[in-house]
Design an enzyme around this catalytic site. Structure first.
Site, PDB file in Angstrom:
ATOM      1  N   HIS A  60     -50.514  -2.386 -10.629  1.00 37.56           N
ATOM      2  CA  HIS A  60     -50.795  -1.158 -11.379  1.00 37.56           C
ATOM      3  C   HIS A  60     -49.723  -0.927 -12.441  1.00 37.56           C
ATOM      4  CE1 HIS A  60     -52.762   3.044 -11.067  1.00 37.56           C
ATOM      5  NE2 HIS A  60     -52.158   2.943 -12.244  1.00 37.56           N
ATOM      6  N   HIS A  66     -49.259   0.026 -16.893  1.00 39.96           N
ATOM      7  CA  HIS A  66     -49.843   0.422 -18.174  1.00 39.96           C
ATOM      8  C   HIS A  66     -48.913  -0.114 -19.262  1.00 39.96           C
ATOM      9  CE1 HIS A  66     -52.665   3.385 -16.338  1.00 39.96           C
ATOM     10  NE2 HIS A  66     -51.697   3.495 -15.433  1.00 39.96           N
ATOM     11  N   PHE A  67     -49.241  -1.264 -19.817  1.00 42.22           N
ATOM     12  CA  PHE A  67     -48.381  -1.879 -20.829  1.00 42.22           C
ATOM     13  C   PHE A  67     -48.710  -1.403 -22.243  1.00 42.22           C
ATOM     14  CE2 PHE A  67     -46.523  -5.872 -18.570  1.00 42.22           C
ATOM     15  CZ  PHE A  67     -45.713  -5.045 -17.830  1.00 42.22           C
ATOM     16  N   GLU A 123     -58.148   1.291 -13.096  1.00 40.12           N
ATOM     17  CA  GLU A 123     -58.110   2.540 -12.389  1.00 40.12           C
ATOM     18  C   GLU A 123     -59.284   3.432 -12.819  1.00 40.12           C
ATOM     19  OE1 GLU A 123     -54.672   6.074 -12.366  1.00 40.12           O
ATOM     20  OE2 GLU A 123     -54.431   4.252 -13.562  1.00 40.12           O
ATOM     21  N   HIS A 127     -58.493   6.168  -8.997  1.00 37.70           N
ATOM     22  CA  HIS A 127     -57.570   7.289  -9.159  1.00 37.70           C
ATOM     23  C   HIS A 127     -58.288   8.523  -8.640  1.00 37.70           C
ATOM     24  CE1 HIS A 127     -54.588   9.694 -11.838  1.00 37.70           C
ATOM     25  NE2 HIS A 127     -55.233  10.552 -11.060  1.00 37.70           N
ATOM     26  N   HIS A 180     -52.028   4.808  -6.256  1.00 35.21           N
ATOM     27  CA  HIS A 180     -50.915   5.768  -6.214  1.00 35.21           C
ATOM     28  C   HIS A 180     -51.166   6.997  -5.337  1.00 35.21           C
ATOM     29  CE1 HIS A 180     -53.476   7.549  -9.236  1.00 35.21           C
ATOM     30  NE2 HIS A 180     -53.009   6.805 -10.240  1.00 35.21           N
ATOM     31  N   ASP A 227     -47.359   1.925 -11.055  1.00 39.75           N
ATOM     32  CA  ASP A 227     -47.972   2.808 -12.044  1.00 39.75           C
ATOM     33  C   ASP A 227     -47.028   2.964 -13.240  1.00 39.75           C
ATOM     34  OD1 ASP A 227     -49.751   4.476 -13.306  1.00 39.75           O
ATOM     35  OD2 ASP A 227     -49.391   6.214 -12.040  1.00 39.75           O
ATOM     36  N   HIS A 246     -43.363   6.349 -21.690  1.00 39.54           N
ATOM     37  CA  HIS A 246     -43.473   7.169 -22.893  1.00 39.54           C
ATOM     38  C   HIS A 246     -42.085   7.257 -23.512  1.00 39.54           C
ATOM     39  CE1 HIS A 246     -47.494   8.543 -21.697  1.00 39.54           C
ATOM     40  NE2 HIS A 246     -47.004   8.741 -20.491  1.00 39.54           N
TER      41      HIS A 246
END
Length: 427
Positions: free
Chosen positions: A53, A55-56, A137, A171, A222, A290, A294
């Site tokens: 899990h 987020h690239f 997800e 999710h 998650h 996860d 940012h």
């Protein structure tokens, strides 16, 4: 052939590990013949973490993370396989979008999987023609973006995934159970008060109920509460927890501020401790990060305007290893090995990953368990350069190998990344 000598495995045995020229493990034993790659001298050798899990952020938000920067961070943290989620821009809901993301993923240092997304506009026919890692997800009832779906579409997705023999990662938060009264607040804890623990538990129960009878393999992403974990297990699903839900709680929010906003949110200290108990006793199947970076500027907003998510791909394994070496915890190196490597490989059908065994990929991580380092955001390799675990102790890799290729190394003191090409684990 090359040999890692005198390595201590998670179960306490000291063994040599011989790596064949094709990048697979040729043998695990004592006094093996071959060229010495590393004399581990009692250091701990683990299978590389399979982080199901992340987020690239590519395509769409390369200022937050790229496949190159994210995979460097992964390699430096002992993660040798990552699975990217579909809520990028554009979302990975069509075969064309999948192909575009895979073109970017070929810049990764580590191996990877790509999940397909489900929306009202998804194209399952073209998606299932691609080498999907999983669906999800998949957002139920609430979304971070435009990925939320209703029960009817969820059931359709489950049925299509079952026909294609593709797992579904969910999710689960029910927005109908969010506490709207919390929106009158502007303190750092307001986000946790708003997205209630009950909203997760009920959504997990609903998800496994809908999945029952479809034949789909469901994995709950998650889970942040012991109630959510128990609901997943009672419903026959597997589940994951994140390092931030294991190591942080609402007690930390005064210090973290909006840098502690994520979905699901941080929970009470009592619920955090209960998650750790379930990690230790084997109830929790997987630890996944996860990883959702940012920029600092983006996070420095009000609790209602800051984006949700924290980085974690580089710090997950180091945090768990530091906890396992602590005599005050019941966590073991074997348990860390299982939740980070063996279990995700088994659950998601990766027979070539997850274990130090003959015939498996030589995805290996060598650490010195006696050496801890403070976690500092400025030293990490994610583009966001911050961490919610600032000042925590971690046991970081000395070297990381993917399919026998050394992709990260600091055995000689100086840190280096060695260029290699990650591969799609479903191809």
């Amino acid at each position: 052939m090359r040999v890692i000598r005198n390595a201590e495995l998670a179960d306490g045995r000291t063994r040599d590990v011989r790596i064949a020229d094709d990048g697979r493990i040729d043998a695990v034993g004592e006094d093996l013949d071959g060229e010495t790659l590393v004399d581990a001298d009692g250091m701990l050798l683990l299978p590389g973490m399979v982080d199901v899990h992340v987020h690239f952020r590519q395509p769409g938000d390369a200022h937050k993370e790229t496949w190159s920067s994210g995979s460097r961070s992964a390699a430096a943290g002992g993660v040798t396989t990552v699975v990217d989620q579909p809520n990028t821009d554009p979302p990975t809901t069509t075969g064309e979008a999948f192909d575009a993301k895979e073109d970017l993923a070929r810049n990764a240092l580590v191996d990877y999987g790509i999940n397909g997304g489900v929306t009202e506009e998804w194209d399952p026919d073209s998606l299932f023609e691609r080498p999907l890692f999983a669906l999800g997800e998949v957002f139920l009832a609430d979304s971070t973006g435009d990925m939320g779906i209703d029960t009817e579409l969820f059931e359709t997705a489950l049925e299509r995934a079952a026909d294609a023999d593709v797992p579904v990662t969910v999710h689960a938060e029910d927005a109908d159970l969010f506490d709207e009264g919390a929106r009158e607040r502007d303190d750092a804890d307001a986000w946790s008060a708003y997205r209630t623990a009950e909203a997760e538990q009920i959504a997990v129960e609903d998800a496994v109920a809908v999945a029952d009878g479809t034949g789909a393999q469901v994995h709950v992403a998650h889970t942040s509460t012991p109630e959510g974990v128990d609901a997943a297990k009672d419903g026959g699903a597997t589940c994951e927890v994140t390092p931030h839900h294991l190591f942080l709680s609402r007690d930390d929010l005064d210090a973290l501020g909006t840098f502690g906003r994520m979905n699901p949110p941080l929970r009470s200290e009592e619920r955090r401790a209960a998650l750790v108990e379930r990690l230790v006793d084997g109830t929790i199947d997987v630890v996944a990060t996860d990883h959702a970076p940012h920029t600092r500027e983006e996070k420095q907003a009000s609790i209602w305007d800051a984006p949700s998510g924290v980085p974690g791909v580089e710090t997950a394994l180091p945090l768990l290893l530091a906890a396992a070496r602590d005599d005050d915890t019941a966590l073991t190196f074997e348990r860390v090995r299982d939740v980070t490597a063996a279990n995700p490989a088994d659950i998601f059908g990766l027979p070539q990953k997850g274990r130090i065994e003959e015939g498996r990929d030589a995805d290996l991580v060598l650490v010195d368990p006696d050496e801890t380092e403070p976690i500092r955001g400025e030293r990490l390799h994610s583009k966001c350069s911050w961490t919610p675990f600032e000042g925590f102790e971690g046991v970081f890799p000395k070297t990381t190998l993917v399919r026998g290729n050394r992709v990260y190394d600091r055995l000689g003191g100086a840190e280096s990344f060695l260029p290699t090409a990650g591969q799609n684990v479903r191809r």
